[in-house]
Design an enzyme around this catalytic site. Sequence first.
Site, PDB file in Angstrom:
ATOM      1  N   GLY A  15       1.896  -8.202  17.312  1.00 42.92           N
ATOM      2  CA  GLY A  15       1.813  -7.355  18.778  1.00 42.92           C
ATOM      3  C   GLY A  15       3.287  -6.976  19.291  1.00 42.92           C
ATOM      4  CG  MET A  93      -2.813  -4.412   9.523  1.00 36.40           C
ATOM      5  SD  MET A  93      -1.553  -3.243   9.214  1.00 36.40           S
ATOM      6  CE  MET A  93      -0.189  -3.723  10.180  1.00 36.40           C
ATOM      7  CB  ILE A  95     -10.101   1.818   7.224  1.00 38.12           C
ATOM      8  CG1 ILE A  95      -8.902   1.810   6.518  1.00 38.12           C
ATOM      9  CG2 ILE A  95     -10.616   3.289   7.278  1.00 38.12           C
ATOM     10  CD1 ILE A  95      -7.898   2.649   6.379  1.00 38.12           C
ATOM     11  CG  ASN A 110      -2.098   4.235  13.828  1.00 33.70           C
ATOM     12  OD1 ASN A 110      -2.132   3.184  14.031  1.00 33.70           O
ATOM     13  ND2 ASN A 110      -1.783   4.879  12.699  1.00 33.70           N
ATOM     14  CG  HIS A 112       2.062   5.165   9.524  1.00 35.40           C
ATOM     15  ND1 HIS A 112       1.429   4.256   8.847  1.00 35.40           N
ATOM     16  CD2 HIS A 112       2.942   5.814   8.646  1.00 35.40           C
ATOM     17  CE1 HIS A 112       1.605   4.340   7.626  1.00 35.40           C
ATOM     18  NE2 HIS A 112       2.626   5.239   7.292  1.00 35.40           N
ATOM     19  CG  ASP A 153      -1.720   6.632   8.146  1.00 34.80           C
ATOM     20  OD1 ASP A 153      -1.815   6.125   9.597  1.00 34.80           O
ATOM     21  OD2 ASP A 153      -1.470   6.014   7.319  1.00 34.80           O
ATOM     22  CB  ALA A 182      11.347   4.898  15.454  1.00 37.07           C
ATOM     23  CD  GLU A 183       6.729   0.977  14.197  1.00 33.81           C
ATOM     24  OE1 GLU A 183       5.492   0.258  14.582  1.00 33.81           O
ATOM     25  OE2 GLU A 183       7.323   0.253  12.973  1.00 33.81           O
TER      26      GLU A 183
HETATM   27  C1  GAR Z   1       4.012  -2.000  12.961  1.00 33.52           C
HETATM   28  O1  GAR Z   1       5.383  -1.556  12.268  1.00 33.52           O
HETATM   29  C2  GAR Z   1       2.935  -0.813  12.935  1.00 33.52           C
HETATM   30  O2  GAR Z   1       3.630   0.459  12.734  1.00 33.52           O
HETATM   31  C3  GAR Z   1       2.585  -1.002  11.492  1.00 33.52           C
HETATM   32  O3  GAR Z   1       2.295  -2.587  11.299  1.00 33.52           O
HETATM   33  C4  GAR Z   1       3.122  -3.027  12.291  1.00 33.52           C
HETATM   34  C5  GAR Z   1       2.712  -4.056  13.259  1.00 33.52           C
HETATM   35  O4  GAR Z   1       3.570  -4.749  14.207  1.00 33.52           O
HETATM   36  N1  GAR Z   1       1.112  -0.504  11.498  1.00 33.52           N
HETATM   37  C6  GAR Z   1       0.788   0.121  10.233  1.00 33.52           C
HETATM   38  O5  GAR Z   1       1.537   0.060   9.165  1.00 33.52           O
HETATM   39  C7  GAR Z   1      -0.575   0.942  10.332  1.00 33.52           C
HETATM   40  N2  GAR Z   1      -0.829   1.665   9.292  1.00 33.52           N
HETATM   41  P1  GAR Z   1       3.254  -5.370  15.593  1.00 33.52           P
HETATM   42  O6  GAR Z   1       1.911  -5.977  15.420  1.00 33.52           O
HETATM   43  O7  GAR Z   1       4.415  -6.404  15.876  1.00 33.52           O
HETATM   44  O8  GAR Z   1       3.162  -4.350  16.614  1.00 33.52           O
END
Ligand code: GAR
Length: 202
Positions: A15, A93, A95, A110, A112, A153, A182-183
Site C-alpha cells: 500500500g 492484484m 482482474i 489504476n 501500472h 491495462d 512516477a507512481e
Molecule cells: C505498484 O508498483 C503498482 O504499480 C503495481 O504493484 C505495486 C503495488 O505497490 N501494480 C501492478 O502491477 C498492477 N498491474 P503498493 O502496494 O506499495 O502500492
Amino acid sequence: MKRLINVAVLVSGGGTNLQAIIDYAAEGNLKSGNLVKVISSKEGAYALERAKSVDVKTAVVTRKGKTQEEFESGLIKELEECNAEVIVLAGFMCILSKDFTDRYKDRIINVHPSLIPSFCGEGFYGLKVHEAALAYGVKVTGATVHFVNEIPDGGKIIMQRAVKIKENDTPEALQKRVMEQAEWKILPTSLEQVCKSLLKGE
Ligand code: GAR
C-alpha cells in the site's frame, strides 16, 4: 460544506500508493475527493494498517475459493455501503470483469508500473513488469495511470511519467525508483483530476 467525491481504494499488498494518496490528502491537495474506505483482497495486507492509522474504514474481500461473480458482489456490497463514487486500484492484484468495470465506467483508475502499452496486460504485475523491462533492454520506463475497462491495462490513459533505466539496474531498484519518481506522484494527482472533473460535470 463543499461536496466531495467519495473515493474507495482497492489494495492487495503493502500500500505505498495508498500512502501517497493519504499523504497528498493530508497536505490538503485532494480538494475534490474524500477517502472513505480501503478494501483489501488479502487478509493482513499492510495497506490496511495504513488506512486504520488515519481512521479510514477498512474491509477484506478475498478472491480465493469464490467465483468471479461472488468475489465482485462482495466488493460491490462494500463499495455501496460507503457510497463509493470513484475507485482507485492501488496495487490491486485481481482482474475485474466487464460487468464490474461497466458498472463503474470512467470511475475506476489504476496505476501500472510501466509506460503502457509496454509491459502491461495479463501476467504483468509488480516486480514482473520491471524484470520484463530490464530483460528487453529499454532505456526508459515509467508509470501510467489509466481508466479501467474490461481489457487488463487497456483503458484510456490519464497520466504517464517516464523514469530512466540505469546501468546495472535491478528489478527491485527500478521498482523503487518508478514508485518514487512516477507512481506516487501521478496517482494522487490523477485522482484529484478525475474527482474534480466529476464535480464539474454535476
Ligand atoms: C505498484 O508498483 C503498482 O504499480 C503495481 O504493484 C505495486 C503495488 O505497490 N501494480 C501492478 O502491477 C498492477 N498491474 P503498493 O502496494 O506499495 O502500492
